[in-house]
Design a protein around this motif. Sequence first.
Motif, PDB file in Angstrom:
ATOM      1  N   GLY A  64      15.157  -1.920   2.305  1.00 16.45           N
ATOM      2  CA  GLY A  64      14.322  -1.733   1.120  1.00 16.45           C
ATOM      3  C   GLY A  64      13.687  -3.046   0.712  1.00 16.45           C
ATOM      4  N   VAL A  65      12.347  -3.072   0.631  1.00 16.90           N
ATOM      5  CA  VAL A  65      11.627  -4.288   0.247  1.00 16.90           C
ATOM      6  C   VAL A  65      10.547  -3.942  -0.774  1.00 16.90           C
ATOM      7  CG1 VAL A  65      12.043  -5.701   2.301  1.00 16.90           C
ATOM      8  CG2 VAL A  65      10.203  -4.009   2.324  1.00 16.90           C
ATOM      9  N   ALA A  66      10.210  -4.917  -1.614  1.00 18.14           N
ATOM     10  CA  ALA A  66       9.224  -4.693  -2.674  1.00 18.14           C
ATOM     11  C   ALA A  66       8.417  -5.961  -2.914  1.00 18.14           C
ATOM     12  CB  ALA A  66       9.916  -4.267  -3.968  1.00 18.14           C
ATOM     13  N   VAL A  67       7.208  -5.754  -3.446  1.00 18.28           N
ATOM     14  CA  VAL A  67       6.432  -6.850  -4.030  1.00 18.28           C
ATOM     15  C   VAL A  67       6.211  -6.469  -5.491  1.00 18.28           C
ATOM     16  CG1 VAL A  67       4.237  -8.082  -4.029  1.00 18.28           C
ATOM     17  CG2 VAL A  67       5.304  -7.456  -1.851  1.00 18.28           C
ATOM     18  N   VAL A  68       6.477  -7.427  -6.378  1.00 20.69           N
ATOM     19  CA  VAL A  68       6.352  -7.228  -7.814  1.00 20.69           C
ATOM     20  C   VAL A  68       5.363  -8.277  -8.311  1.00 20.69           C
ATOM     21  CG1 VAL A  68       7.605  -7.456  -9.981  1.00 20.69           C
ATOM     22  CG2 VAL A  68       8.691  -6.326  -8.038  1.00 20.69           C
ATOM     23  N   SER A  69       4.328  -7.840  -9.056  1.00 17.15           N
ATOM     24  CA  SER A  69       3.258  -8.786  -9.405  1.00 17.15           C
ATOM     25  C   SER A  69       2.715  -8.543 -10.806  1.00 17.15           C
ATOM     26  CB  SER A  69       2.111  -8.646  -8.393  1.00 17.15           C
ATOM     27  OG  SER A  69       0.975  -9.371  -8.813  1.00 17.15           O
ATOM     28  N   ARG A  70       2.360  -9.637 -11.481  1.00 17.87           N
ATOM     29  CA  ARG A  70       1.657  -9.526 -12.764  1.00 17.87           C
ATOM     30  C   ARG A  70       0.226 -10.034 -12.632  1.00 17.87           C
ATOM     31  NH1 ARG A  70       4.535 -14.148 -16.634  1.00 17.87           N
ATOM     32  NH2 ARG A  70       3.818 -15.972 -15.464  1.00 17.87           N
ATOM     33  N   VAL A  71      -0.233 -10.248 -11.362  1.00 15.56           N
ATOM     34  CA  VAL A  71      -1.608 -10.699 -11.129  1.00 15.56           C
ATOM     35  C   VAL A  71      -2.343  -9.729 -10.200  1.00 15.56           C
ATOM     36  CG1 VAL A  71      -1.180 -13.132 -11.606  1.00 15.56           C
ATOM     37  CG2 VAL A  71      -0.777 -12.255  -9.291  1.00 15.56           C
ATOM     38  N   GLY A  72      -1.995  -8.450 -10.303  1.00 13.24           N
ATOM     39  CA  GLY A  72      -2.622  -7.422  -9.479  1.00 13.24           C
ATOM     40  C   GLY A  72      -1.848  -7.163  -8.212  1.00 13.24           C
ATOM     41  N   ILE A  73      -2.013  -5.970  -7.663  1.00 17.03           N
ATOM     42  CA  ILE A  73      -1.277  -5.585  -6.453  1.00 17.03           C
ATOM     43  C   ILE A  73      -2.136  -4.581  -5.694  1.00 17.03           C
ATOM     44  CG2 ILE A  73       0.106  -3.813  -7.622  1.00 17.03           C
ATOM     45  CD1 ILE A  73       2.523  -5.018  -6.008  1.00 17.03           C
ATOM     46  N   ASP A  74      -2.850  -5.083  -4.679  1.00 19.13           N
ATOM     47  CA  ASP A  74      -3.848  -4.276  -3.961  1.00 19.13           C
ATOM     48  C   ASP A  74      -3.547  -4.232  -2.473  1.00 19.13           C
ATOM     49  OD1 ASP A  74      -5.583  -3.791  -6.247  1.00 19.13           O
ATOM     50  OD2 ASP A  74      -6.044  -5.932  -6.141  1.00 19.13           O
ATOM     51  N   ASP A  75      -4.163  -3.241  -1.818  1.00 21.69           N
ATOM     52  CA  ASP A  75      -4.082  -3.110  -0.353  1.00 21.69           C
ATOM     53  C   ASP A  75      -2.636  -3.166   0.138  1.00 21.69           C
ATOM     54  OD1 ASP A  75      -6.908  -3.006  -0.162  1.00 21.69           O
ATOM     55  OD2 ASP A  75      -6.995  -5.183  -0.317  1.00 21.69           O
ATOM     56  N   VAL A  76      -1.803  -2.347  -0.471  1.00 17.37           N
ATOM     57  CA  VAL A  76      -0.387  -2.306  -0.084  1.00 17.37           C
ATOM     58  C   VAL A  76      -0.261  -1.766   1.343  1.00 17.37           C
ATOM     59  CG1 VAL A  76       1.853  -1.233  -0.566  1.00 17.37           C
ATOM     60  CG2 VAL A  76       0.393  -2.018  -2.462  1.00 17.37           C
ATOM     61  N   GLN A  77       0.509  -2.461   2.163  1.00 11.36           N
ATOM     62  CA  GLN A  77       0.758  -2.040   3.545  1.00 11.36           C
ATOM     63  C   GLN A  77       2.258  -2.025   3.792  1.00 11.36           C
ATOM     64  OE1 GLN A  77      -1.223  -4.403   6.551  1.00 11.36           O
ATOM     65  NE2 GLN A  77      -0.070  -3.457   8.223  1.00 11.36           N
ATOM     66  N   VAL A  78       2.740  -0.883   4.266  1.00 15.32           N
ATOM     67  CA  VAL A  78       4.154  -0.749   4.613  1.00 15.32           C
ATOM     68  C   VAL A  78       4.321  -1.011   6.104  1.00 15.32           C
ATOM     69  CG1 VAL A  78       6.087   0.863   4.784  1.00 15.32           C
ATOM     70  CG2 VAL A  78       4.649   0.847   2.731  1.00 15.32           C
ATOM     71  N   GLY A  79       5.133  -1.993   6.444  1.00 13.67           N
ATOM     72  CA  GLY A  79       5.318  -2.372   7.839  1.00 13.67           C
ATOM     73  C   GLY A  79       4.088  -3.089   8.375  1.00 13.67           C
ATOM     74  N   PHE A  80       4.203  -3.611   9.589  1.00 19.92           N
ATOM     75  CA  PHE A  80       3.065  -4.269  10.237  1.00 19.92           C
ATOM     76  C   PHE A  80       2.872  -3.627  11.611  1.00 19.92           C
ATOM     77  CE2 PHE A  80       6.966  -6.820  10.524  1.00 19.92           C
ATOM     78  CZ  PHE A  80       7.185  -6.853  11.890  1.00 19.92           C
ATOM     79  N   ASP A  81       1.661  -3.783  12.169  1.00 18.16           N
ATOM     80  CA  ASP A  81       1.345  -3.185  13.465  1.00 18.16           C
ATOM     81  C   ASP A  81       2.346  -3.650  14.512  1.00 18.16           C
ATOM     82  OD1 ASP A  81      -0.792  -1.934  12.334  1.00 18.16           O
ATOM     83  OD2 ASP A  81      -2.312  -3.275  13.194  1.00 18.16           O
ATOM     84  N   GLY A  82       2.888  -2.699  15.256  1.00 20.10           N
ATOM     85  CA  GLY A  82       3.813  -3.039  16.332  1.00 20.10           C
ATOM     86  C   GLY A  82       5.245  -3.241  15.892  1.00 20.10           C
ATOM     87  N   MET A  83       5.533  -3.039  14.599  1.00 18.70           N
ATOM     88  CA  MET A  83       6.909  -3.234  14.113  1.00 18.70           C
ATOM     89  C   MET A  83       7.854  -2.276  14.836  1.00 18.70           C
ATOM     90  SD  MET A  83       8.368  -3.157  10.193  1.00 18.70           S
ATOM     91  CE  MET A  83       8.647  -1.388  10.082  1.00 18.70           C
ATOM     92  N   PRO A  84       8.910  -2.785  15.476  1.00 13.89           N
ATOM     93  CA  PRO A  84       9.809  -1.913  16.227  1.00 13.89           C
ATOM     94  C   PRO A  84      10.597  -0.961  15.320  1.00 13.89           C
ATOM     95  CG  PRO A  84      10.176  -4.237  16.782  1.00 13.89           C
ATOM     96  CD  PRO A  84       9.303  -4.196  15.573  1.00 13.89           C
TER      97      PRO A  84
END
Length: 265
Positions: A64-84
């Motif tokens: 479980g992972v998160a990004v928490v922001s008070r300066v905007g939060i755009d273009d959220v991507q879960v995982g990266f290309d090729g992630m096993p």
Amino acid sequence: MRLATWNVNSVRTRVDRVTAFLERSGVDVLAIQETKCRDDQFPHLPFEAIGYEVAHVGHSQWNGVAVVSRVGIDDVQVGFDGMPSWSSKEGVEPAPEARAIGATCGGVRMWSLYVPNGRQLGDPHLAYKLEWLKALRTSAAGWLAEDGDAQIALTGDWNIAPQDDDVWDMAVFSHSTHVSPPERAAFAAVVDAGYADVVRPHTPGEFTYWDYTQLRFPRREGMRIDFQLCSPALAARVTGASIDRQERKGKGASDHAPVLVDLTD
DNA sequence: ATGTCGGGTGTTACCCGA
């Protein structure tokens, strides 16, 4: 602007501590690892109440992972290309785990990464860890090839101690993961792709993690395994960095401390 | 490995993972 990364070891158990940390530290963007909950279990309200937005991925009680922001939060991507993918047991189809989430916050591409632990030398989980890091290196190199001026932070729990003095006693780790040459090479490959450890120069000799057992924290027997690796354009903005040892103290502490980076405006 | 933490469950005793 201030960035931080923190393996909180359960966000539900630690939510009061995490929100208090945000309010006390003035962190604008926080990458969290080991939330240990599904998306529907994440405690959004306490974060929203103090002005932060949340992007989270969690499939079960693990990772479980998160990004928490008070300066905007755009273009959220879960995982990266090729992630096993990984299968928790025989007969279960391998699937991507909740170990990577990226979001653009105040112009910074912030990644929260929870690198597989590896368990023991020879364990299939270590091969998975190395494949995972290789794929991350390929993706991260690609992001810089697309845009050499991109401000990218690869932050999180890397489960690697890159140098001998990143553990309290190398003799204890002679037959362990986290310090093995292949793991260190996998970490170095990400650095070689253009991502600098911007925290180490400001925190010589410090650790980010202390095992709960064996009185490791009071004995100052820790490890440096949490990092913020920054692309060239972001590294150029770094004015300071620190490890918040205070957060490892007292009842109800995570076994990891937050790692902070300060940027010019 | 585990003098400790989390999460879970075929729950109040044990499992796994770190």
